[in-house]
Design a protein around this motif. Structure first.
Motif, PDB file in Angstrom:
ATOM      1  N   TYR A  19       0.812  -1.075   0.002  1.00  0.00           N
ATOM      2  CA  TYR A  19       0.025   0.258   0.101  1.00  0.00           C
ATOM      3  C   TYR A  19       0.951   1.247  -0.036  1.00  0.00           C
ATOM      4  CZ  TYR A  19      -3.489   3.388   1.434  1.00  0.00           C
ATOM      5  OH  TYR A  19      -4.403   4.610   1.141  1.00  0.00           O
ATOM      6  N   TYR A  20       2.086   1.248   0.667  1.00  0.00           N
ATOM      7  CA  TYR A  20       2.835   2.487   0.993  1.00  0.00           C
ATOM      8  C   TYR A  20       3.650   2.822  -0.047  1.00  0.00           C
ATOM      9  CZ  TYR A  20       0.471   1.342   5.518  1.00  0.00           C
ATOM     10  OH  TYR A  20      -0.326   1.060   6.455  1.00  0.00           O
ATOM     11  N   ASP A  21       4.235   1.876  -0.681  1.00  0.00           N
ATOM     12  CA  ASP A  21       5.249   2.162  -1.728  1.00  0.00           C
ATOM     13  C   ASP A  21       4.990   2.185  -3.359  1.00  0.00           C
ATOM     14  OD1 ASP A  21       5.572  -0.512  -1.604  1.00  0.00           O
ATOM     15  OD2 ASP A  21       7.595  -0.332  -1.491  1.00  0.00           O
ATOM     16  N   MET A  22       3.911   1.301  -3.496  1.00  0.00           N
ATOM     17  CA  MET A  22       3.515   1.188  -5.141  1.00  0.00           C
ATOM     18  C   MET A  22       2.276   1.888  -5.705  1.00  0.00           C
ATOM     19  SD  MET A  22       6.035  -0.691  -5.432  1.00  0.00           S
ATOM     20  CE  MET A  22       6.051  -1.541  -6.993  1.00  0.00           C
ATOM     21  N   GLU A  23       1.920   3.199  -5.017  1.00  0.00           N
ATOM     22  CA  GLU A  23       0.833   3.658  -5.506  1.00  0.00           C
ATOM     23  C   GLU A  23       1.026   4.575  -7.107  1.00  0.00           C
ATOM     24  OE1 GLU A  23      -1.757   7.703  -4.263  1.00  0.00           O
ATOM     25  OE2 GLU A  23      -0.348   7.138  -2.772  1.00  0.00           O
ATOM     26  N   GLY A  24       2.212   4.784  -7.174  1.00  0.00           N
ATOM     27  CA  GLY A  24       2.319   5.368  -8.634  1.00  0.00           C
ATOM     28  C   GLY A  24       2.258   4.264  -9.510  1.00  0.00           C
ATOM     29  N   GLU A  25       2.810   3.060  -9.329  1.00  0.00           N
ATOM     30  CA  GLU A  25       2.621   1.890 -10.244  1.00  0.00           C
ATOM     31  C   GLU A  25       1.126   1.412 -10.537  1.00  0.00           C
ATOM     32  OE1 GLU A  25       6.765   1.761  -8.978  1.00  0.00           O
ATOM     33  OE2 GLU A  25       4.789   2.132  -7.993  1.00  0.00           O
TER      34      GLU A  25
END
Length: 147
Positions: A19-25
Protein backbone atom coordinates in the motif's frame (compact mmCIF):
# COMPACT_ATOMS: atom_id res chain seq x y z
CA UNK A 1 -29.76 -16.96 -27.22
CA UNK A 2 -27.26 -14.50 -28.60
CA UNK A 3 -24.96 -15.63 -31.40
CA UNK A 4 -21.42 -16.39 -30.25
CA UNK A 5 -20.11 -13.35 -32.14
CA UNK A 6 -22.11 -11.10 -29.75
CA UNK A 7 -20.56 -12.63 -26.61
CA UNK A 8 -17.82 -10.81 -24.78
CA UNK A 9 -15.31 -12.50 -22.54
CA UNK A 10 -14.50 -10.82 -19.23
CA UNK A 11 -11.13 -11.36 -17.62
CA UNK A 12 -10.55 -10.16 -14.07
CA UNK A 13 -6.94 -9.56 -12.99
CA UNK A 14 -6.20 -9.20 -9.30
CA UNK A 15 -3.54 -6.58 -8.54
CA UNK A 16 -1.61 -6.85 -5.27
CA UNK A 17 0.99 -4.39 -4.08
CA UNK A 18 2.36 -2.77 -1.00
CA UNK A 19 0.00 0.00 0.00
CA UNK A 20 2.69 2.45 0.99
CA UNK A 21 5.27 2.29 -1.78
CA UNK A 22 3.53 1.23 -5.01
CA UNK A 23 0.87 3.91 -5.43
CA UNK A 24 2.47 5.27 -8.61
CA UNK A 25 2.61 1.83 -10.21
CA UNK A 26 -1.04 1.13 -9.34
CA UNK A 27 -2.04 4.51 -10.75
CA UNK A 28 -0.06 3.78 -13.95
CA UNK A 29 -1.92 0.51 -14.42
CA UNK A 30 -5.26 2.25 -13.92
CA UNK A 31 -4.54 5.24 -16.17
CA UNK A 32 -2.24 3.82 -18.87
CA UNK A 33 -2.11 0.03 -18.98
CA UNK A 34 -5.81 -0.72 -18.61
CA UNK A 35 -6.94 1.67 -21.39
CA UNK A 36 -4.27 0.31 -23.77
CA UNK A 37 -5.10 -3.30 -22.90
CA UNK A 38 -8.82 -2.56 -23.32
CA UNK A 39 -8.18 -1.20 -26.79
CA UNK A 40 -5.96 -4.16 -27.75
CA UNK A 41 -8.55 -6.71 -26.59
CA UNK A 42 -11.54 -5.26 -28.47
CA UNK A 43 -10.82 -7.33 -31.58
CA UNK A 44 -10.86 -10.45 -29.37
CA UNK A 45 -14.20 -9.41 -27.84
CA UNK A 46 -12.52 -9.46 -24.46
CA UNK A 47 -12.80 -6.97 -21.64
CA UNK A 48 -10.11 -6.84 -18.98
CA UNK A 49 -10.94 -5.63 -15.49
CA UNK A 50 -8.27 -4.94 -12.87
CA UNK A 51 -9.32 -5.67 -9.30
CA UNK A 52 -7.27 -3.63 -6.84
CA UNK A 53 -8.81 -3.39 -3.39
CA UNK A 54 -6.37 -0.61 -2.50
CA UNK A 55 -7.54 1.85 -5.19
CA UNK A 56 -9.55 4.70 -3.71
CA UNK A 57 -8.70 3.90 -0.10
CA UNK A 58 -6.56 6.09 2.09
CA UNK A 59 -4.26 4.48 4.66
CA UNK A 60 -6.86 4.69 7.41
CA UNK A 61 -9.61 3.10 5.27
CA UNK A 62 -7.27 0.34 4.15
CA UNK A 63 -6.30 -0.45 7.76
CA UNK A 64 -9.98 -0.39 8.72
CA UNK A 65 -10.84 -2.86 5.95
CA UNK A 66 -8.19 -5.23 7.29
CA UNK A 67 -9.42 -4.72 10.87
CA UNK A 68 -13.03 -5.47 9.91
CA UNK A 69 -12.59 -8.31 7.45
CA UNK A 70 -9.07 -9.60 8.01
CA UNK A 71 -7.76 -11.11 4.81
CA UNK A 72 -10.99 -12.85 3.76
CA UNK A 73 -12.13 -10.11 1.33
CA UNK A 74 -8.73 -10.18 -0.40
CA UNK A 75 -8.59 -13.97 -0.73
CA UNK A 76 -12.13 -14.24 -2.05
CA UNK A 77 -11.32 -11.68 -4.74
CA UNK A 78 -8.15 -13.58 -5.69
CA UNK A 79 -10.22 -16.74 -6.11
CA UNK A 80 -12.72 -14.86 -8.32
CA UNK A 81 -9.88 -13.57 -10.54
CA UNK A 82 -7.99 -16.85 -10.93
CA UNK A 83 -5.72 -17.50 -12.68
CA UNK A 84 -4.86 -13.84 -13.24
CA UNK A 85 -2.76 -12.23 -10.54
CA UNK A 86 -0.21 -9.41 -10.78
CA UNK A 87 1.97 -8.58 -7.78
CA UNK A 88 4.10 -5.47 -7.34
CA UNK A 89 6.78 -5.68 -4.69
CA UNK A 90 8.80 -2.74 -3.46
CA UNK A 91 10.74 -1.95 -0.33
CA UNK A 92 7.90 -2.11 2.18
CA UNK A 93 6.41 -5.33 3.49
CA UNK A 94 3.20 -3.93 4.91
CA UNK A 95 1.85 -4.03 8.42
CA UNK A 96 1.74 -7.48 9.99
CA UNK A 97 -1.74 -8.62 10.95
CA UNK A 98 -2.34 -10.96 13.84
CA UNK A 99 -5.91 -12.06 13.15
CA UNK A 100 -6.56 -13.31 9.63
CA UNK A 101 -10.29 -13.59 10.50
CA UNK A 102 -10.88 -16.65 8.36
CA UNK A 103 -13.75 -19.09 8.92
CA UNK A 104 -12.80 -22.55 10.12
CA UNK A 105 -13.65 -24.21 6.81
CA UNK A 106 -11.54 -26.62 4.72
CA UNK A 107 -10.71 -24.15 1.92
CA UNK A 108 -8.95 -21.84 4.41
CA UNK A 109 -7.04 -24.57 6.26
CA UNK A 110 -3.70 -23.72 4.61
CA UNK A 111 -3.85 -20.32 6.28
CA UNK A 112 -5.63 -21.18 9.53
CA UNK A 113 -3.44 -24.19 10.25
CA UNK A 114 0.19 -23.94 9.30
CA UNK A 115 0.68 -20.44 7.85
CA UNK A 116 2.49 -18.29 10.43
CA UNK A 117 0.60 -15.44 12.09
CA UNK A 118 1.86 -11.90 11.74
CA UNK A 119 2.23 -11.78 7.95
CA UNK A 120 1.23 -8.77 5.89
CA UNK A 121 -1.77 -8.74 3.54
CA UNK A 122 0.62 -8.61 0.55
CA UNK A 123 2.45 -11.71 1.79
CA UNK A 124 -0.84 -13.56 2.34
CA UNK A 125 -2.20 -12.50 -1.08
CA UNK A 126 0.94 -13.74 -2.83
CA UNK A 127 0.92 -17.04 -0.94
CA UNK A 128 -2.77 -17.59 -1.72
CA UNK A 129 -2.49 -16.69 -5.42
CA UNK A 130 0.69 -18.61 -6.13
CA UNK A 131 0.47 -21.65 -3.89
CA UNK A 132 -3.21 -22.35 -3.34
CA UNK A 133 -4.54 -24.80 -5.96
CA UNK A 134 -1.24 -24.78 -7.93
CA UNK A 135 -2.24 -27.56 -10.35
CA UNK A 136 -5.62 -25.93 -10.99
CA UNK A 137 -3.87 -22.59 -11.46
CA UNK A 138 -1.52 -23.96 -14.12
CA UNK A 139 -4.35 -25.73 -15.94
CA UNK A 140 -6.57 -22.62 -15.96
CA UNK A 141 -3.69 -20.42 -17.06
CA UNK A 142 -3.02 -22.69 -20.05
CA UNK A 143 -6.71 -22.86 -20.99
CA UNK A 144 -7.37 -19.11 -20.73
CA UNK A 145 -4.42 -17.63 -22.60
CA UNK A 146 -5.50 -14.66 -24.73
CA UNK A 147 -3.67 -14.63 -28.05
Amino acid sequence: AKPMSDCWRHIHVYVASGYYDMEGERQHIDEVVLPQLTYQCISYRTQVHFVDLRIGLNEHDFDELIELKGCLAFLEEIDQCRPFFVGFYGHKYGKPITDYKLPHEPQWSKLTGSFPKGRSILDIETFWAALHHPSRYCEECTNQTVR
